[in-house]
Design a protein around this motif. Structure first.
Motif, PDB file in Angstrom:
ATOM      1  N   LEU A 165     -37.514 -13.732 110.767  1.00 43.02           N
ATOM      2  CA  LEU A 165     -38.280 -13.509 112.124  1.00 43.02           C
ATOM      3  C   LEU A 165     -37.405 -13.455 113.529  1.00 43.02           C
ATOM      4  O   LEU A 165     -37.758 -12.590 114.234  1.00 43.02           O
ATOM      5  N   LEU A 166     -36.409 -14.292 113.495  1.00 41.22           N
ATOM      6  CA  LEU A 166     -35.295 -14.172 114.627  1.00 41.22           C
ATOM      7  C   LEU A 166     -34.626 -12.817 114.690  1.00 41.22           C
ATOM      8  O   LEU A 166     -34.685 -12.204 115.721  1.00 41.22           O
ATOM      9  N   TYR A 167     -34.551 -12.168 113.482  1.00 40.55           N
ATOM     10  CA  TYR A 167     -33.784 -10.922 113.296  1.00 40.55           C
ATOM     11  C   TYR A 167     -35.011  -9.723 114.003  1.00 40.55           C
ATOM     12  O   TYR A 167     -34.643  -9.052 114.628  1.00 40.55           O
ATOM     13  N   LEU A 168     -36.110  -9.968 113.492  1.00 43.62           N
ATOM     14  CA  LEU A 168     -37.003  -9.060 114.184  1.00 43.62           C
ATOM     15  C   LEU A 168     -37.221  -9.314 115.768  1.00 43.62           C
ATOM     16  O   LEU A 168     -37.420  -8.151 116.405  1.00 43.62           O
ATOM     17  N   LEU A 169     -37.138 -10.335 116.122  1.00 43.13           N
ATOM     18  CA  LEU A 169     -37.281 -10.716 117.660  1.00 43.13           C
ATOM     19  C   LEU A 169     -36.054 -10.017 118.423  1.00 43.13           C
ATOM     20  O   LEU A 169     -36.172  -9.377 119.296  1.00 43.13           O
ATOM     21  N   ARG A 170     -34.788 -10.115 117.746  1.00 43.32           N
ATOM     22  CA  ARG A 170     -33.526  -9.781 118.232  1.00 43.32           C
ATOM     23  C   ARG A 170     -33.632  -8.222 118.300  1.00 43.32           C
ATOM     24  O   ARG A 170     -33.482  -7.506 119.459  1.00 43.32           O
ATOM     25  N   SER A 171     -34.191  -7.659 117.359  1.00 47.18           N
ATOM     26  CA  SER A 171     -33.800  -6.176 117.095  1.00 47.18           C
ATOM     27  C   SER A 171     -34.941  -5.449 117.908  1.00 47.18           C
ATOM     28  O   SER A 171     -34.929  -4.282 118.604  1.00 47.18           O
ATOM     29  N   ARG A 172     -36.052  -6.145 118.335  1.00 49.82           N
ATOM     30  CA  ARG A 172     -37.237  -5.774 119.239  1.00 49.82           C
ATOM     31  C   ARG A 172     -36.538  -5.757 120.851  1.00 49.82           C
ATOM     32  O   ARG A 172     -36.830  -5.010 121.329  1.00 49.82           O
ATOM     33  N   TYR A 173     -35.889  -6.930 120.829  1.00 52.91           N
ATOM     34  CA  TYR A 173     -34.995  -7.045 122.386  1.00 52.91           C
ATOM     35  C   TYR A 173     -34.201  -6.110 122.188  1.00 52.91           C
ATOM     36  O   TYR A 173     -33.892  -5.400 123.602  1.00 52.91           O
ATOM     37  N   ASP A 174     -33.254  -5.549 121.297  1.00 55.12           N
ATOM     38  CA  ASP A 174     -32.277  -4.704 121.439  1.00 55.12           C
ATOM     39  C   ASP A 174     -32.724  -3.254 121.881  1.00 55.12           C
ATOM     40  O   ASP A 174     -32.375  -2.564 122.917  1.00 55.12           O
TER      41      ASP A 174
END
Lengths: 515, 318
Positions: free
Chosen positions: B192-201
């Motif tokens: 989930l954190l990965y999804l958050l981070r890649s969305r942020y990117d």
């Protein structure tokens, strides 16, 4: 990393390449394309997700194989929607056409993928590590330095540092590779999955499962006719039933103060082919194994021992009546049929309660599963039991269409030792209480195959996830004044961090050898 | 007979551990709030080579360079997590002594043990430098919720087991299931954190919760982390299912009967198998694979809570 020269060397996998269009004019073009599509990773992935999705109704809805009663209740309470769900197989998910179609396609796709991959892997196992790429600097990890030693001794040092690797020398270049077991494990895992499916199929063709209820003091022998319920497979041959007999000496259950069951034990004796019988303590988690057959204790209940006397006082029935438990406190339903009387036949219906309590409305219940205050509460019927109609009747149900309730249907409660004398002089005595055990016998011809498959699945998985396949290349070029320019590059598809430190150690080792 | 006093002491210690974890969670959150500058440092260092030992410079991929910004709150939180872990371990051991059996016989105990595995994995990975301590906030939230739920809704006093559970297989099957579930729980959080981070990117200006991505480690590192945990947990889960089948064969007379628990374990297994394949398939790498990991963790939660509480089946005992 996408330059063509690096392509072959850096392909660290036997994973199939993306589907290509077949040549024009190929008569088998569409077929070939279809096959490649089916065996492509993308299709396999899609089928995997479909498999998970198709299992979901089986995880939420009652299933006929497990609980047919709840299925019919569900259908009744949902009307047309329930019937529609039944028609499309939502209550038999795991034997439905669509579920089978998905897993068969998945396994075909798997086999279609396994065959070429196994061939490629066999070739890789015997092949030499690939040639050194032109530019080692472009690899994910690389290093270069100028060594004081001559080319030959640098290469010797590199070989020494690469102990345990498969090393191939071409000129003044070394190619090294390690971790072939990764792909081996991957293939073993997938082949074991296929074996597992074969085992399941074998069992559904040749397996056997039957259940039988045995009362204390009685026994049964392993023949088809004596089972209460059998599920033989399509090709099961009754003569392959292991010839053995089992006798139930005694059944014990112990309960905690809260009525939770603590232990179940069935003291049994068994013998095979008429040999002297042996005692065995049959428990949950402790089945009896005789040859290919396994006998399990899967249920238990009470069987009140009754004696029925006809109007003239002759004993026409002296037996234990198995009652079927209905709740955790073992309130059990009983049916007694007395067809062997001289005139009117008698039937009884009621409940057995091991620890009897009754509420304000005089309804009988049980407050504890152990035998503390047992009672048999029955309603009697006189007339014709309708047993000669030709249609088989269950011993657990009473057909009262041709019978009249005795005493206006007033229930009588009997305690052990008590006798109920019916209006015309016949009598029923509740003598004492026996227990019964439900035994299940299974014969599974693929047990050993399944075990091998299970070991292969776990072992293969461990290898394929934890072995890292990696390549290292060394190039030594002659420099000025007898020095050597050393270039080292490495590649690993998995866990780049660990490989980076392993690579750094290798480089230090190569340099240290002469230091 | 179960020892009531020991059991109550164990329950009290579990409550203490939950409080310590909750405090640690606040500490990690404070660390997050005070380390805004972290990402800039990472990007400067990313392109450089690092020196390994006395050897020549070895070029390594950019995202493996991790930068730790020391923070009081973070160190304090990490210390609290460590103390919480010890208290938690003690409570599990006491529970075992109180009931005279392995301490994973019902849902309450299973939850406690699975959360313990998740915390252990997190602590272990931080100590070995494989995960950023600042992720603690995100790990502690589900752990605290999970334990809170366990001790309020699923509480069962220490007592003996029903006969079907009385087998040495409970040690093997359930221990493997706990180990795998705890790890899957952790991997689900990281995915989930990965999804958050890649969305942020891709959407750096987006509002909360995407803006949380700023403080997270690089997307590629999160992706690898969640893969590493799943790669560990998947064989353990496979083993748990096989051990369960062997146990079912000796207790109920069949390996597999599509009991709801078995069905959901199968769905979970298939989804994680899908994740491992997706990660190696072009067009599925990255976000899609992460969604599969999240879905698989969802199936695991259904397998655990929904099946035990709402669906009638052979596993409905706790």
């Amino acid at each position: 990393m996408t330059t063509p020269e690096l392509d072959e060397a850096t392909r660290l996998t036997t994973q199939p390449k993306p589907v290509e269009q077949p040549r024009r004019g190929d008569p088998f073009g569409p077929l070939r394309l279809g096959w490649r599509q089916l065996t492509s990773m993308r299709t396999a992935l899609l089928l995997l997700f479909l498999l998970a999705l198709a299992s979901v109704p089986g995880g939420f809805l009652p299933q006929r194989k497990i609980n047919p009663v709840r299925v019919s209740e569900y259908i009744r309470s949902h009307g047309a929607a329930g019937r529609f769900m039944d028609r499309i197989g939502l209550f038999d998910v795991f034997s439905s056409v669509w579920f089978s179609a998905i897993y068969l396609l998945l396994f075909i796709s798997l086999v279609g993928c396994l065959i070429p991959r196994s061939r490629l892997h066999l070739r890789a196992l015997t092949a030499r590590p690939p040639k050194v790429p032109k530019t080692l600097k472009r690899l994910p990890v690389s290093a270069s330095w100028v060594a004081a030693a001559p080319v030959e001794s640098v290469l010797d040092d590199a070989r020494a540092a690469l102990r345990g690797w498969r090393v191939e020398r071409r000129g003044s270049e070394l190619s090294a590779e390690k971790g072939y077991l990764r792909e081996t494990g991957n293939l073993v895992f997938h082949i074991s999955l296929v074996l597992l499916l074969i085992g399941i199929a074998l069992n559904s063709f040749y397996g056997f499962k039957g259940t039988v209820l045995v009362v204390e003091g009685k026994g049964f022998s392993n023949t088809l006719a004596l089972y209460d319920n059998v599920q033989p497979a399509k090709r099961f041959n009754p003569s392959s039933l292991v010839p053995f007999t089992v006798g139930l000496t005694q059944f014990h259950a112990t309960y905690g103060d809260d009525g939770k069951a603590l232990t179940f034990d069935a003291d049994i004796t068994w013998s095979r082919d008429g040999k002297p019988s042996k005692a065995y303590d049959l428990r949950v988690n402790h089945p009896l194994v005789v040859g290919n057959a396994k006998t399990y204790l899967i249920g238990h209940g009470y069987a009140p021992h009754i004696v029925f006397r006809d109007v003239d006082g002759t004993v026409v029935d002296d037996s234990a009546v198995p009652c079927l438990p209905q709740d955790p406190q073992f309130l059990s339903t009983c049916v007694i049929k007395e067809p062997s009387t001289k005139a009117t036949q008698f039937g009884f219906r009621g409940v057995f309660t091991p620890t009897t309590v009754s509420d304000a409305a005089q309804r009988v219940g049980s407050s504890y599963p152990g035998l503390r205050r047992p009672a048999l509460t029955l309603v009697a019927f006189a007339g014709d039991l309708s047993l000669d109609g030709g249609t088989p009747q269950s011993v657990y149900s009473l057909d009262t269409t041709a019978m009249k309730a005795v005493d206006k249907g007033q229930a009588h409660a009997l305690q052990p030792g008590q006798t109920w004398v019916l209006p015309d002089g016949a009598s029923l005595t509740y003598v004492d209480t026996l227990q019964w055990a439900n035994l299940q016998v299974t014969q599974d011809p693929s047990r050993r195959l399944m075990l091998v498959a299970a070991i292969g699945i776990v072992g293969g998985l461990l290898l394929s996830l934890f072995i890292r396949r990696r390549r290292v290349w060394v190039r030594a070029g002659e420099g000025a004044d007898g020095t050597t320019t050393v270039e080292v590059g490495g590649l690993s598809r998995t866990d780049p961090e660990r490989f980076a430190s392993e690579f750094a150690e290798l480089v230090t080792d190569i340099r240290r050898e002469r230091a | 007979m179960p020892d009531k006093g020991l059991g109550q002491l164990g329950d009290g210690l579990l409550f203490t551990a939950v409080v310590l974890y909750a405090l640690a969670m606040l500490g990690y959150a404070a660390e997050q709030a005070t380390s805004r500058a972290r990402q800039r440092v990472t990007s400067v260092r990313a392109a450089s080579s690092v020196l390994v030992g006395s050897g020549p410079p070895v070029t390594v991929p950019a995202e493996t360079v991790t930068v730790s910004a020391p923070s009081r709150a973070g160190q304090f939180a990490f210390g609290l997590t460590g103390i919480g872990w010890v208290v938690h371990l003690t409570s599990i051991v006491l529970r075992g002594f109180a009931a005279h059996r392995v301490p994973w016989g019902n849902m309450y105990e299973f939850s406690s043990a699975a959360a313990f595995v998740a915390v252990t994995a997190f602590l272990g990975m931080v100590v070995r430098g494989r995960i950023d301590r600042a992720l603690g906030a995100f790990v502690m939230v589900p752990v605290v919720l999970y334990l809170g739920l366990a001790s309020s809704l699923l509480y069962t006093a220490a007592g003996p087991l029903v006969p079907a559970l009385n087998s040495y297989w409970i040690k093997i099957h359930v221990a493997a299931a706990i180990l795998a579930s705890g790890s899957f729980l952790l991997s689900g959080v990281v995915a989930l954190l990965y999804l958050l981070r890649s969305r942020y990117d891709t959407h750096p200006k987006a509002a909360f919760p995407v803006s949380l991505g700023r403080q997270l480690p690089a997307a590629a590192a999160l992706d690898r982390m969640s893969y590493a945990v799943i790669a560990f947990a998947f064989p353990v889960w496979t083993f748990a299912i096989i051990a369960g089948a062997i146990w079912a064969e000796s207790a109920w007379g069949r390996y597999w009967g599509w009991d709801p628990k078995e069905t959901w374990s199968f769905i979970t297994w298939v989804l994680y198998a899908g994740y491992l394949h997706a990660r190696a398939t072009a067009g599925w790498k990255g976000r899609k694979a992460a969604w599969v990991a999240v879905a698989a963790a969802g199936a695991l939660i259904i397998d655990y809570y929904v099946v035990n509480i709402f669906v009638v089946g052979l596993h409905s005992y706790a």
